[in-house]
Design an enzyme around this catalytic site. Sequence first.
Site, mmCIF file in Angstrom:
data_model
loop_
_atom_site.group_PDB
_atom_site.id
_atom_site.type_symbol
_atom_site.label_atom_id
_atom_site.label_comp_id
_atom_site.label_asym_id
_atom_site.label_seq_id
_atom_site.Cartn_x
_atom_site.Cartn_y
_atom_site.Cartn_z
ATOM 1 N N ASP A 1 0.653 -1.075 0.006
ATOM 2 C CA ASP A 1 -0.243 0.103 -0.013
ATOM 3 C C ASP A 1 0.885 1.213 0.049
ATOM 4 O OD1 ASP A 1 -2.103 -1.811 0.459
ATOM 5 O OD2 ASP A 1 -1.903 -1.721 2.560
ATOM 6 N N GLU B 1 -11.448 -0.191 -3.261
ATOM 7 C CA GLU B 1 -10.771 0.375 -2.086
ATOM 8 C C GLU B 1 -9.404 1.144 -2.866
ATOM 9 O OE1 GLU B 1 -9.468 -2.882 0.184
ATOM 10 O OE2 GLU B 1 -8.337 -3.604 -1.290
HETATM 11 O O1 FUB Z 1 -3.213 -3.534 3.473
HETATM 12 C C1 FUB Z 1 -4.568 -3.714 3.909
HETATM 13 C C2 FUB Z 1 -5.568 -3.587 2.884
HETATM 14 O O2 FUB Z 1 -5.282 -4.229 1.604
HETATM 15 C C3 FUB Z 1 -5.439 -2.069 2.249
HETATM 16 O O3 FUB Z 1 -6.115 -1.226 3.116
HETATM 17 C C4 FUB Z 1 -6.019 -2.297 1.068
HETATM 18 O O4 FUB Z 1 -5.942 -1.222 0.245
HETATM 19 C C5 FUB Z 1 -5.486 -3.766 0.508
HETATM 20 O O5 FUB Z 1 -4.276 -3.135 0.048
#
Ligand code: FUB
Length: 339
Positions: free
Chosen positions: A32, A242
Amino acid sequence: LCTSLLASVSVSAQQKPKYLAQPLISTIYTADPSAHVFNGKIYIYPSHDIESGIPENDNGDHFNMRDYHILSLDRIGGPVTDHGVALDIKNIPWAGRQLWAPDAAYKNGTYFLYFPVKDKSDVFHIGVATSKNPAGPFKAQPKPIAGSFSIDPAVFVDDDGSTYMYFGGIWGGQLQRWKNGKYDANGSKTDWQKDDAPAISCQVAKLNGNMLEFSGTVKNALIVDSAGKQLTGKDHDRRFFEGSWMHKFNGKYYLTYSTGDTHYLAYAIGKTPMGPFVYAGHFMQPVQGWTTHHSIIKFKGKWYIFYHDTQLSGKTHLRNVKVTQLYHNANGTIKMINP
Ligand code: FUB
Protein backbone atom coordinates in the site's frame (compact mmCIF):
# COMPACT_ATOMS: atom_id res chain seq x y z
CA LEU A 1 16.76 2.15 -42.65
CA CYS A 2 15.84 -1.39 -41.55
CA THR A 3 19.11 -1.89 -39.73
CA SER A 4 18.87 1.38 -37.81
CA LEU A 5 15.24 0.66 -36.87
CA LEU A 6 16.21 -2.76 -35.47
CA ALA A 7 19.10 -1.20 -33.58
CA SER A 8 16.86 1.37 -31.93
CA VAL A 9 14.28 -1.27 -30.91
CA SER A 10 16.89 -3.45 -29.26
CA VAL A 11 18.50 -0.48 -27.50
CA SER A 12 15.19 0.67 -26.00
CA ALA A 13 14.44 -2.91 -24.84
CA GLN A 14 17.82 -3.04 -23.12
CA GLN A 15 17.31 0.41 -21.64
CA LYS A 16 14.48 -0.60 -19.30
CA PRO A 17 16.26 -0.18 -15.96
CA LYS A 18 16.39 -3.32 -13.81
CA TYR A 19 15.20 -1.54 -10.65
CA LEU A 20 11.80 -0.72 -12.14
CA ALA A 21 9.11 -3.26 -11.18
CA GLN A 22 11.44 -4.95 -8.65
CA PRO A 23 10.90 -5.03 -4.85
CA LEU A 24 12.21 -1.79 -3.35
CA ILE A 25 13.10 -3.44 -0.07
CA SER A 26 13.38 -7.09 0.97
CA THR A 27 14.25 -6.89 4.70
CA ILE A 28 10.62 -6.32 5.70
CA TYR A 29 7.30 -6.86 3.89
CA THR A 30 5.65 -3.63 2.76
CA ALA A 31 2.43 -2.81 0.92
CA ASP A 32 0.00 0.00 0.00
CA PRO A 33 2.79 2.50 -0.80
CA SER A 34 1.74 6.16 -0.59
CA ALA A 35 4.63 8.12 -2.07
CA HIS A 36 5.31 11.84 -1.70
CA VAL A 37 8.13 14.20 -2.58
CA PHE A 38 9.25 16.13 0.50
CA ASN A 39 12.42 18.28 0.50
CA GLY A 40 13.43 16.91 -2.93
CA LYS A 41 13.38 13.27 -1.72
CA ILE A 42 10.82 10.50 -2.20
CA TYR A 43 9.20 9.28 1.02
CA ILE A 44 7.05 6.16 0.94
CA TYR A 45 4.37 5.60 3.58
CA PRO A 46 3.51 1.88 3.28
CA SER A 47 1.71 -0.71 5.37
CA HIS A 48 4.14 -3.03 7.19
CA ASP A 49 2.96 -6.58 6.52
CA ILE A 50 3.68 -9.29 9.11
CA GLU A 51 2.85 -12.95 9.61
CA SER A 52 0.53 -13.02 12.63
CA GLY A 53 -0.83 -16.52 12.01
CA ILE A 54 -4.43 -15.41 11.38
CA PRO A 55 -6.00 -17.52 8.60
CA GLU A 56 -6.96 -15.78 5.36
CA ASN A 57 -10.63 -14.73 4.98
CA ASP A 58 -12.75 -12.29 2.92
CA ASN A 59 -12.79 -9.88 5.88
CA GLY A 60 -9.01 -9.36 5.56
CA ASP A 61 -8.32 -10.49 9.15
CA HIS A 62 -4.96 -11.87 7.99
CA PHE A 63 -3.81 -8.29 7.32
CA ASN A 64 -3.02 -7.84 11.01
CA MET A 65 -0.37 -5.13 10.90
CA ARG A 66 0.95 -3.47 14.07
CA ASP A 67 3.24 -0.60 13.07
CA TYR A 68 4.46 1.61 10.24
CA HIS A 69 7.98 1.98 8.81
CA ILE A 70 8.68 4.87 6.44
CA LEU A 71 11.01 4.41 3.47
CA SER A 72 12.93 7.07 1.57
CA LEU A 73 15.09 7.34 -1.53
CA ASP A 74 16.93 10.23 -3.15
CA ARG A 75 16.34 9.02 -6.69
CA ILE A 76 14.43 6.30 -8.50
CA GLY A 77 16.81 3.34 -8.59
CA GLY A 78 18.87 4.67 -5.66
CA PRO A 79 19.31 2.98 -2.26
CA VAL A 80 16.16 2.74 -0.12
CA THR A 81 16.36 3.67 3.57
CA ASP A 82 14.04 2.05 6.12
CA HIS A 83 13.66 4.65 8.89
CA GLY A 84 12.45 2.09 11.49
CA VAL A 85 9.23 2.21 13.49
CA ALA A 86 7.45 5.53 12.89
CA LEU A 87 4.24 4.69 14.75
CA ASP A 88 3.31 1.62 16.82
CA ILE A 89 -0.27 0.50 17.41
CA LYS A 90 0.42 0.42 21.16
CA ASN A 91 0.86 4.20 21.08
CA ILE A 92 -2.52 4.88 19.44
CA PRO A 93 -4.86 5.27 22.42
CA TRP A 94 -8.08 4.29 20.59
CA ALA A 95 -6.70 1.47 18.43
CA GLY A 96 -7.82 -2.16 18.54
CA ARG A 97 -6.25 -4.03 15.62
CA GLN A 98 -5.14 -3.87 11.98
CA LEU A 99 -3.12 -0.83 10.93
CA TRP A 100 -3.96 -0.65 7.22
CA ALA A 101 -2.92 1.57 4.32
CA PRO A 102 -1.69 5.03 5.45
CA ASP A 103 -0.96 8.31 3.70
CA ALA A 104 0.89 11.52 4.61
CA ALA A 105 0.80 15.26 3.97
CA TYR A 106 2.83 18.34 4.91
CA LYS A 107 1.77 21.79 6.03
CA ASN A 108 3.57 24.67 7.76
CA GLY A 109 6.49 22.68 9.19
CA THR A 110 4.44 19.66 10.28
CA TYR A 111 4.08 16.24 8.65
CA PHE A 112 0.76 14.44 9.07
CA LEU A 113 0.42 10.65 8.94
CA TYR A 114 -3.15 9.50 8.25
CA PHE A 115 -3.94 5.89 9.12
CA PRO A 116 -6.92 3.52 9.27
CA VAL A 117 -7.18 1.15 12.22
CA LYS A 118 -10.04 -0.73 13.90
CA ASP A 119 -11.11 0.73 17.22
CA LYS A 120 -11.64 -1.43 20.31
CA SER A 121 -15.14 -2.37 19.03
CA ASP A 122 -13.63 -3.62 15.73
CA VAL A 123 -14.86 -0.68 13.65
CA PHE A 124 -12.45 1.06 11.24
CA HIS A 125 -11.86 4.80 11.61
CA ILE A 126 -9.12 7.08 10.35
CA GLY A 127 -6.61 8.64 12.72
CA VAL A 128 -3.88 11.22 12.33
CA ALA A 129 -0.43 11.54 13.88
CA THR A 130 2.08 14.40 13.59
CA SER A 131 5.84 14.85 13.40
CA LYS A 132 8.38 17.53 12.53
CA ASN A 133 10.25 14.93 10.45
CA PRO A 134 8.83 13.26 7.30
CA ALA A 135 10.23 9.92 8.51
CA GLY A 136 8.77 10.26 12.00
CA PRO A 137 8.48 9.22 14.77
CA PHE A 138 4.82 10.32 14.72
CA LYS A 139 2.60 11.07 17.71
CA ALA A 140 -1.03 10.02 17.35
CA GLN A 141 -3.93 12.30 18.26
CA PRO A 142 -5.93 10.86 21.18
CA LYS A 143 -9.05 10.15 19.06
CA PRO A 144 -9.86 9.29 15.45
CA ILE A 145 -10.78 12.13 13.08
CA ALA A 146 -14.38 13.03 13.99
CA GLY A 147 -16.79 11.74 11.34
CA SER A 148 -14.18 9.40 9.77
CA PHE A 149 -14.89 5.78 8.93
CA SER A 150 -13.64 2.88 6.80
CA ILE A 151 -10.09 2.68 5.38
CA ASP A 152 -7.43 3.80 2.90
CA PRO A 153 -7.06 7.58 3.36
CA ALA A 154 -5.41 9.39 0.42
CA VAL A 155 -4.74 13.07 1.03
CA PHE A 156 -4.46 15.46 -1.91
CA VAL A 157 -3.28 19.07 -1.65
CA ASP A 158 -4.56 21.15 -4.56
CA ASP A 159 -2.59 24.02 -6.14
CA ASP A 160 -4.48 26.57 -4.01
CA GLY A 161 -3.61 24.70 -0.78
CA SER A 162 -7.12 23.23 -0.31
CA THR A 163 -6.74 19.70 1.02
CA TYR A 164 -9.02 16.73 0.44
CA MET A 165 -9.09 13.22 1.85
CA TYR A 166 -10.39 10.40 -0.37
CA PHE A 167 -11.11 7.24 1.55
CA GLY A 168 -13.17 4.08 1.90
CA GLY A 169 -13.13 0.43 1.02
CA ILE A 170 -15.85 -2.23 0.80
CA TRP A 171 -15.83 -5.83 2.16
CA GLY A 172 -13.19 -5.87 4.98
CA GLY A 173 -12.96 -2.07 4.78
CA GLN A 174 -16.57 -1.90 6.10
CA LEU A 175 -17.75 1.00 3.90
CA GLN A 176 -20.97 -0.89 3.03
CA ARG A 177 -21.92 -0.89 6.72
CA TRP A 178 -22.05 2.92 7.00
CA LYS A 179 -25.29 4.73 6.23
CA ASN A 180 -26.13 8.29 7.30
CA GLY A 181 -23.17 8.44 9.67
CA LYS A 182 -24.14 5.23 11.54
CA TYR A 183 -22.37 1.85 11.59
CA ASP A 184 -24.42 -1.32 11.25
CA ALA A 185 -22.45 -4.18 12.81
CA ASN A 186 -24.84 -6.69 11.22
CA GLY A 187 -24.55 -5.14 7.77
CA SER A 188 -23.33 -6.98 4.68
CA LYS A 189 -19.84 -8.50 4.69
CA THR A 190 -19.25 -7.49 1.05
CA ASP A 191 -21.32 -4.76 -0.60
CA TRP A 192 -24.98 -3.68 -0.70
CA GLN A 193 -25.88 -6.77 -2.77
CA LYS A 194 -27.96 -4.57 -5.08
CA ASP A 195 -26.66 -5.28 -8.56
CA ASP A 196 -28.67 -2.64 -10.43
CA ALA A 197 -28.44 0.13 -7.83
CA PRO A 198 -25.59 2.67 -7.92
CA ALA A 199 -22.36 1.15 -6.59
CA ILE A 200 -20.99 2.26 -3.23
CA SER A 201 -18.94 5.42 -3.75
CA CYS A 202 -15.45 6.37 -2.73
CA GLN A 203 -15.73 9.05 0.00
CA VAL A 204 -14.25 12.55 -0.05
CA ALA A 205 -13.96 15.18 2.68
CA LYS A 206 -12.26 18.56 2.71
CA LEU A 207 -9.74 18.95 5.54
CA ASN A 208 -9.67 21.96 7.86
CA GLY A 209 -6.68 24.30 7.81
CA ASN A 210 -5.26 22.44 10.83
CA MET A 211 -5.19 19.18 8.79
CA LEU A 212 -6.61 17.33 11.80
CA GLU A 213 -10.36 17.56 11.14
CA PHE A 214 -12.90 17.31 8.34
CA SER A 215 -14.44 20.57 7.29
CA GLY A 216 -18.14 20.00 6.60
CA THR A 217 -19.70 16.70 5.72
CA VAL A 218 -18.26 13.68 3.96
CA LYS A 219 -19.46 13.42 0.33
CA ASN A 220 -19.73 10.63 -2.24
CA ALA A 221 -17.06 10.93 -4.94
CA LEU A 222 -19.40 9.75 -7.69
CA ILE A 223 -18.02 7.69 -10.57
CA VAL A 224 -20.23 7.95 -13.66
CA ASP A 225 -20.12 6.58 -17.21
CA SER A 226 -19.81 8.80 -20.29
CA ALA A 227 -23.60 9.30 -20.24
CA GLY A 228 -23.42 10.62 -16.66
CA LYS A 229 -24.98 7.48 -15.13
CA GLN A 230 -23.45 6.15 -11.91
CA LEU A 231 -21.71 2.77 -12.20
CA THR A 232 -23.82 0.01 -10.68
CA GLY A 233 -23.14 -2.58 -7.98
CA LYS A 234 -22.81 -5.47 -10.43
CA ASP A 235 -20.11 -3.71 -12.44
CA HIS A 236 -17.21 -5.35 -10.58
CA ASP A 237 -14.78 -4.63 -13.44
CA ARG A 238 -15.22 -0.86 -13.10
CA ARG A 239 -16.76 0.11 -9.75
CA PHE A 240 -14.79 1.45 -6.77
CA PHE A 241 -13.61 -1.11 -4.21
CA GLU A 242 -10.73 0.47 -2.18
CA GLY A 243 -7.30 2.10 -2.41
CA SER A 244 -8.10 5.50 -3.93
CA TRP A 245 -5.52 8.11 -4.98
CA MET A 246 -5.79 11.56 -6.53
CA HIS A 247 -3.39 13.27 -8.93
CA LYS A 248 -3.86 16.31 -11.10
CA PHE A 249 -2.79 16.25 -14.75
CA ASN A 250 -3.32 19.11 -17.20
CA GLY A 251 -5.82 20.77 -14.83
CA LYS A 252 -8.00 17.62 -14.49
CA TYR A 253 -8.50 15.52 -11.36
CA TYR A 254 -7.67 11.82 -11.76
CA LEU A 255 -9.32 9.57 -9.20
CA THR A 256 -7.55 6.20 -9.36
CA TYR A 257 -8.59 3.13 -7.37
CA SER A 258 -8.66 -0.64 -7.08
CA THR A 259 -11.60 -2.67 -8.38
CA GLY A 260 -10.88 -5.20 -5.60
CA ASP A 261 -12.30 -8.60 -6.46
CA THR A 262 -11.52 -8.06 -10.18
CA HIS A 263 -8.00 -6.84 -9.28
CA TYR A 264 -7.61 -3.90 -11.69
CA LEU A 265 -6.44 -0.36 -11.11
CA ALA A 266 -8.98 1.94 -12.75
CA TYR A 267 -9.30 5.70 -13.23
CA ALA A 268 -12.01 8.31 -13.59
CA ILE A 269 -11.50 11.97 -14.48
CA GLY A 270 -13.21 15.01 -12.92
CA LYS A 271 -13.30 18.76 -13.44
CA THR A 272 -13.24 19.43 -9.69
CA PRO A 273 -11.64 17.58 -6.74
CA MET A 274 -15.10 16.60 -5.46
CA GLY A 275 -16.20 15.03 -8.74
CA PRO A 276 -18.24 13.66 -10.37
CA PHE A 277 -15.54 11.57 -12.05
CA VAL A 278 -16.12 10.09 -15.49
CA TYR A 279 -14.90 6.50 -15.73
CA ALA A 280 -11.97 6.34 -18.18
CA GLY A 281 -10.67 2.76 -18.03
CA HIS A 282 -8.22 0.39 -16.44
CA PHE A 283 -4.58 1.44 -16.35
CA MET A 284 -2.95 -1.51 -14.59
CA GLN A 285 -3.53 -5.22 -15.04
CA PRO A 286 -3.81 -7.45 -11.93
CA VAL A 287 -0.61 -7.99 -9.93
CA GLN A 288 0.46 -11.22 -8.24
CA GLY A 289 -1.60 -11.46 -4.99
CA TRP A 290 -5.24 -10.59 -4.22
CA THR A 291 -4.88 -6.89 -3.37
CA THR A 292 -3.73 -4.09 -5.61
CA HIS A 293 -2.98 -0.64 -4.18
CA HIS A 294 -0.98 2.26 -5.56
CA SER A 295 0.05 5.91 -5.50
CA ILE A 296 1.15 8.24 -8.30
CA ILE A 297 3.72 11.05 -8.10
CA LYS A 298 5.64 13.33 -10.42
CA PHE A 299 9.38 13.37 -9.66
CA LYS A 300 11.97 15.29 -11.69
CA GLY A 301 9.56 15.69 -14.60
CA LYS A 302 8.48 12.03 -14.86
CA TRP A 303 5.40 10.28 -13.52
CA TYR A 304 5.77 7.15 -11.38
CA ILE A 305 3.38 4.62 -9.91
CA PHE A 306 4.22 2.92 -6.62
CA TYR A 307 2.38 -0.38 -6.10
CA HIS A 308 2.83 -3.79 -4.51
CA ASP A 309 2.71 -7.46 -5.36
CA THR A 310 3.71 -10.69 -3.62
CA GLN A 311 6.87 -11.53 -5.55
CA LEU A 312 9.02 -12.13 -2.43
CA SER A 313 6.62 -14.33 -0.43
CA GLY A 314 3.96 -15.69 -2.78
CA LYS A 315 1.50 -14.96 0.08
CA THR A 316 -1.27 -12.45 -0.35
CA HIS A 317 -0.73 -10.80 3.06
CA LEU A 318 3.10 -10.54 2.79
CA ARG A 319 3.64 -8.01 0.06
CA ASN A 320 6.53 -5.94 -1.34
CA VAL A 321 6.39 -2.42 -2.74
CA LYS A 322 7.64 -1.56 -6.23
CA VAL A 323 7.82 1.40 -8.58
CA THR A 324 7.53 1.81 -12.32
CA GLN A 325 6.95 4.65 -14.74
CA LEU A 326 3.46 5.85 -15.65
CA TYR A 327 2.67 7.60 -18.94
CA HIS A 328 -0.19 9.92 -19.84
CA ASN A 329 -1.13 9.93 -23.50
CA ALA A 330 -1.58 13.26 -25.31
CA ASN A 331 -5.38 12.83 -25.12
CA GLY A 332 -5.29 12.57 -21.31
CA THR A 333 -5.70 8.79 -21.06
CA ILE A 334 -3.20 6.69 -19.10
CA LYS A 335 -1.11 4.02 -20.85
CA MET A 336 -1.88 0.50 -19.63
CA ILE A 337 0.73 -0.94 -17.27
CA ASN A 338 1.23 -4.70 -17.37
CA PRO A 339 3.07 -5.53 -14.16
O1 FUB B 1 -3.21 -3.56 3.51
C1 FUB B 1 -4.52 -3.83 3.95
C2 FUB B 1 -5.51 -3.52 2.89
O2 FUB B 1 -5.24 -4.30 1.72
C3 FUB B 1 -5.48 -2.10 2.37
O3 FUB B 1 -6.05 -1.19 3.24
C4 FUB B 1 -6.20 -2.29 1.09
O4 FUB B 1 -6.12 -1.20 0.22
C5 FUB B 1 -5.53 -3.53 0.56
O5 FUB B 1 -4.32 -3.25 -0.09
